[in-house]
Scaffold this active site. Structure first.
Site, PDB file in Angstrom:
ATOM      1  CD  GLU A 114       3.332  -6.151  17.420  1.00  0.00           C
ATOM      2  OE1 GLU A 114       3.925  -5.136  17.023  1.00  0.00           O
ATOM      3  OE2 GLU A 114       3.452  -7.261  16.861  1.00  0.00           O
ATOM      4  CD  GLU A 135       0.181  -8.711  14.427  1.00  0.00           C
ATOM      5  OE1 GLU A 135       1.308  -8.464  13.967  1.00  0.00           O
ATOM      6  OE2 GLU A 135      -0.571  -7.838  14.927  1.00  0.00           O
TER       7      GLU A 135
HETATM    8  O1  AHR Z   1       1.373  -7.302  10.593  1.00  0.00           O
HETATM    9  C1  AHR Z   1       2.120  -6.133  10.503  1.00  0.00           C
HETATM   10  C2  AHR Z   1       2.441  -5.522  11.858  1.00  0.00           C
HETATM   11  O2  AHR Z   1       3.280  -6.375  12.565  1.00  0.00           O
HETATM   12  C3  AHR Z   1       1.274  -5.324  12.785  1.00  0.00           C
HETATM   13  O3  AHR Z   1       0.586  -4.158  12.543  1.00  0.00           O
HETATM   14  C4  AHR Z   1       1.933  -5.266  14.120  1.00  0.00           C
HETATM   15  O4  AHR Z   1       1.112  -5.699  15.164  1.00  0.00           O
HETATM   16  C5  AHR Z   1       3.166  -6.129  13.944  1.00  0.00           C
HETATM   17  O5  AHR Z   1       4.303  -5.513  14.404  1.00  0.00           O
END
Ligand code: AHR
Length: 495
Positions: free
Chosen positions: A174, A297
């Site tokens: 991210e 994710e």
């Molecule tokens: O999964 C929780 C968070 O969500 C992670 O650390 C991040 O990459 C995303 O914003």
């Protein structure tokens, strides 16, 4: 209207990469500490510090790949703090997640041990946001160099003679947000630079994954593909199913309102559009689809459970989460030409978890059961499914399909058909027309369902939501008819 679909058992649509069933474990809340790592001296039975009950439950999922150490934590993680004697490891503040002390007791060796015990591939996410190129280069050398070198020698001193095999390496996380608030042009340049030093030592061949877009940030994908596609094997995408407003209130995990139910499932289906659009951009630069889309994710994100640390992202998990998981898998399967890995966030005690723990106790969530039921799809060949007619689930002037069907064939010829039924009140009859096969001699079914839309497992009632045999299945010649109760995920196995 009826629900009818044709399943073409002789029309194959490519392999479903097992890695689509991947997981993610971050140093966040009680995911690593307590959820996985209890330490060798714990009263909780463990294998070299990793708790046995969680390990055994996870083994049953045939986990293919596990991402670590973050998430946002990855871009603040300095791996050298997490190797060597545990008592001497540096303590740091986990600023992203609750401001708690991170003692670095779970580091590279412990993570690799976890992967060995789970028999899964490690997927390591390196630090671009606050780390140096040298640090990243040395981490890969430490893990994979087979010979005499400063990092390999240090690894040996720390008790590991042989290098580990490491395939998946992420260059940042991210980086448009917690990983450095960069513009895509800047990150693309940094990606080019950092990945240069992510070396292949000996036989070890790294599959390089660039930090990808957030949700519908198509410009990010465009710039990364234009500037760096030739230097990457995968590009990531993050998408969370959030029924409310991220900052003002995401909604409760156990909220029974129909509004929340409908919005959640509609938003889960939205990942189909996101993948289609990001893939279309990727197609312009990579028509051969050499670069994979890695959804590293995904999952539901609700408000934390009342009374828990807001930075720990601990949420309950209901039949609604089970449907979100099932729908995501169907969509990932349907995009198996581009989507080669996905990692649910997260494995234990955080967001859409498989397992929740309370000290020495552990429960399995409805999401766990979907991963277990669907594991038969891992590595199988996707089959063509044509929807002939489909009932709608209508709510407040909007509608989504009530039933979602997917099918795959294993190497031994077994066909598995999964069905997700999102309607919260009505049952649905579904007729499946099985084409391209002489005869089906046997059908077995399992179903995960509940009577209440917020049904979940608790430490008092750990099996409230659990798979059962599914009897409402009729086979007549080539027609298979099933009656799905409201809010259900089913798996039919044909032989
Ligand atoms: O999964 C929780 C968070 O969500 C992670 O650390 C991040 O990459 C995303 O914003």
């Amino acid at each position: 209207m009826s629900n009818e679909a044709i399943i073409h058992l002789d029309v194959e649509k490519g392999e479903i990469n097992p890695n689509i069933y991947g997981h993610f474990s971050e140093h966040l809340g009680r995911c690593i500490y307590e959820g996985i790592w209890v330490g060798e001296d714990s009263d909780i039975p463990n294998t070299k510090g990793i708790r046995n009950d969680v390990l055994e439950a996870l083994r049953n999922l045939d986990i293919p790949v596990l991402r670590w150490p973050g998430g946002c934590f990855a871009d603040e993680y300095h791996w050298k703090d997490g190797v060597g004697p545990r008592s001497e490891r540096k303590r740091m503040v986990n600023t992203h997640w609750g401001g708690v002390v991170e003692n670095n007791h779970f580091g590279t060796h412990e993570f690799m041990l976890l992967c060995e015990l789970l028999q899964c591939e490690p997927y390591i996410c390196g630090n671009v946001g606050s780390g140096t190129v040298q640090e990243m280069q040395e981490w890969v050398e430490y893990m994979t160099f087979d010979g005499e070198s400063p990092m390999a020698n240090w690894r040996k001193q720390n008790g590991r003679e042989e290098p580990w095999s490491l395939t998946y390496f992420g260059v940042g996380n991210e980086n448009w947000g917690c990983g450095g608030h960069m513009r895509p042009e800047y990150y693309a340049d940094l990606y080019r630079r950092y990945q240069t030093y992510v070396r292949n030592y000996g036989e070890n061949k790294i599959y390089k994954i660039a930090g990808g877009a957030n949700v519908d940030d198509y410009r990010w994908t465009e710039v990364l593909m234009r500037e760096a596609a030739h230097l990457m094997d995968g590009l990531s995408l993050h998408y969370y199913t959030i029924p409310g407003d991220f900052w003002k209130g995401k909604g409760s995990a156990t909220d029974p309102s129909e509004d929340q139910w409908f919005i959640t499932l509609k938003k889960a289906l939205h990942i189909d559009e996101l993948i289609t659009k990001h893939s279309t951009i990727m197609d312009q630069y990579d028509p051969q689809k050499r670069v994979s889309l890695i959804i590293d994710e995904w999952g539901t994100w609700f408000d934390v459970e009342p009374g828990t640390n807001p930075g720990f992202l601990y949420q309950q998990n209901t039949i609604r989460d089970a449907l979100v998981a099932g729908l995501h898998f169907h969509i990932f399967h349907n995009h198996n030409d581009r989507v080669q890995m996905a990692n649910i966030a997260q494995m234990v005690n955080v967001l859409q978890a498989m397992i929740l723990t309370d000290k020495d106790k552990m429960i399995l969530t409805p999401t766990y059961h979907v991963f277990e039921m669907f594991k038969v799809h891992q590595g199988a060949t996707r089959l063509s499914v044509d929807t002939v007619s489909s009932q709608a689930y209508e709510y407040n002037g909007e509608s989504i399909p009530a039933v979602n069907v997917n099918a795959s064939k294993n190497q031994d010829g077994t066909v598995n058909i999964s069905l997700c039924h999102v309607h919260p009140h009505d049952e649905s009859e579904v007729t499946l027309d099985l084409r391209g096969i002489e005869k089906v001699s046997d059908v077995a079914g399992r179903i995960l369902t509940a009577n209440e839309s917020n049904a979940h497992n608790t430490f008092e009632k750990p099996d409230h939501v659990a798979p059962q045999n599914f009897e409402d299945v009729r086979l007549s010649g080539h027609k298979l008819t099933v009656k799905l109760p409201p809010m259900s995920v089913a798996m039919l196995t044909l032989r």
